[in-house]
Design an enzyme around this catalytic site. Structure first.
Site, PDB file in Angstrom:
ATOM      1  N   ASN A   1     -93.116 -56.997  28.431  1.00 16.04           N
ATOM      2  CA  ASN A   1     -92.438 -56.790  29.706  1.00 16.04           C
ATOM      3  C   ASN A   1     -90.931 -56.636  29.514  1.00 16.04           C
ATOM      4  O   ASN A   1     -90.292 -55.781  30.133  1.00 16.04           O
ATOM      5  CB  ASN A   1     -92.696 -57.972  30.643  1.00 16.04           C
ATOM      6  CG  ASN A   1     -94.146 -58.103  31.057  1.00 16.04           C
ATOM      7  OD1 ASN A   1     -94.917 -57.152  30.955  1.00 16.04           O
ATOM      8  ND2 ASN A   1     -94.512 -59.275  31.533  1.00 16.04           N
TER       9      ASN A   1
ATOM     10  N   ASP B   1     -89.567 -62.431  33.220  1.00 20.66           N
ATOM     11  CA  ASP B   1     -89.315 -61.478  32.138  1.00 20.66           C
ATOM     12  C   ASP B   1     -88.337 -60.401  32.599  1.00 20.66           C
ATOM     13  O   ASP B   1     -87.468 -59.968  31.832  1.00 20.66           O
ATOM     14  CB  ASP B   1     -90.623 -60.827  31.691  1.00 20.66           C
ATOM     15  CG  ASP B   1     -91.670 -61.838  31.269  1.00 20.66           C
ATOM     16  OD1 ASP B   1     -91.290 -62.865  30.675  1.00 20.66           O
ATOM     17  OD2 ASP B   1     -92.858 -61.611  31.541  1.00 20.66           O
TER      18      ASP B   1
ATOM     19  N   ASP C   1     -96.800 -56.432  36.338  1.00 21.26           N
ATOM     20  CA  ASP C   1     -95.873 -57.196  35.502  1.00 21.26           C
ATOM     21  C   ASP C   1     -94.546 -56.475  35.324  1.00 21.26           C
ATOM     22  O   ASP C   1     -93.496 -57.117  35.231  1.00 21.26           O
ATOM     23  CB  ASP C   1     -96.491 -57.426  34.120  1.00 21.26           C
ATOM     24  CG  ASP C   1     -97.583 -58.476  34.135  1.00 21.26           C
ATOM     25  OD1 ASP C   1     -98.228 -58.627  35.180  1.00 21.26           O
ATOM     26  OD2 ASP C   1     -97.775 -59.126  33.098  1.00 21.26           O
TER      27      ASP C   1
END
Length: 317
Positions: A38, A258, A294
């Site tokens: 990510n 992230d 994500d």
């Protein structure tokens, strides 16, 4: 890989997402997942040269993971194909509109077999930043040794090392994590943690100020504390700076931490001051939570200002 901005390593996972309870059946859609992947994608979307190292299965799932990384501009030349181990799987169950549950099937996966020899070529090629998380050393003793070796080797070479604590309770206990991550943090220039993770790189039970002071005394230059919807705090030798979160409608918080880290490191690579780095960090975090996936909704460089001075429901024409 001359001129590489960021190198990261770990386990790339096949994430299978459901729109309802897994027990009820229904469609599952595959996605690339994994904290380190990510971050690599977040930086690549902003025009930085990034590389991911690790091991993936030598089958269709491994090919899917590599294809996704390549499509996002991430260098995967140092990813090893493992013919003996399967891809790690992550199932995301949208249990209610406000609750997502995660189920892992990653024991014995290709990613968990990551070793020092897998990282030597990638680290030897050089990078301005090495990013690692507390997830990789939780996967196996072999991966733990590789993470420690990479952090020490990079720090000795003068590379900026960023450690995101990223504790996963389903992988190891807090005590086990603390025993590994506390010495690992000693090689880091930047430590990233949520407020409930900070004591995993210091003394259990200590307050935030004490933990931060201990990290700065050990040579960490910046400690970033993620606060979710409340923004973030950054500590340096010059003191503390706070950054508010950008107001957005949150629909999916997976990957937000992230994205925050990717934004901060992008600001560092661009030479921004601390306020600018934090602003970019919370901006990427806002993009992450405002869309599903994500990393899928993370911005390109020309989109960084999209969330500035806008109103809910705005349409850009």
């Amino acid at each position: 890989m001359s001129g590489l901005d960021l190198l990261t390593f770990g386990e790339a996972l096949v994430s299978l997402r459901s729109t309802g309870p897994l027990t009820a059946g229904g469609a599952l859609t595959p996605h690339l997942a994994g904290a380190e992947a990510n971050v690599a994608i977040g930086l690549a979307r902003l025009g930085h040269r990034t590389a991911f190292a690790g091991r993936v299965s030598d089958d269709e799932l491994g090919t899917f993971l590599l294809r996704q990384l390549r499509a996002e501009g991430v260098d995967v030349r140092h990813v090893v194909r493992d013919a003996e181990r399967p891809a790690g799987l992550m199932f995301l169950e949208r249990r209610t509109a406000d609750l997502t549950r995660v189920l892992y099937q990653r024991a014995g996966s290709a990613g968990s077999a990551l070793g020092v020899d897998d990282l030597r070529p990638a680290l030897g090629a050089g990078a301005r930043v090495l990013h690692l998380t507390g997830i990789t050393p939780a996967l196996s003793g072999r991966a733990r040794e590789a993470a420690a070796w990479a952090a020490e080797t990079a720090a000795r070479a003068g590379t900026l090392v960023c450690l995101d604590v990223n504790h996963r309770a389903k992988l190891w206990s807090r005590d086990d994590a603390r025993a590994v991550l506390t010495p690992l943090a000693g090689h880091a220039s930047v430590v990233v943690a949520s407020s409930d993770e900070l004591d995993l790189v210091g003394a259990p039970g200590a307050d935030e100020e004490t933990l931060v002071a201990g990290l700065l005394a050990r040579g960490v230059s910046t400690v970033l504390v993620k606060l979710g919807g409340d923004g973030a705090r950054a500590y340096t030798a010059d003191g503390r700076r706070d950054a508010a979160a950008l107001p957005v409608t949150a629909v999916d918080t997976v990957g937000a931490g992230d994205a925050f880290t990717a934004g901060y490191l992008s600001g560092h690579l661009d030479g921004l001051d601390l306020a600018g780095r934090l602003r970019r960090a919370v901006t990427l975090g806002a993009f992450a939570v405002a869309g599903h996936g994500d990393w899928e909704t993370l911005p390109r460089r020309d989109e960084l200002s999209l969330l500035d001075s806008r109103q809910p429901g705005d349409t850009l024409r």
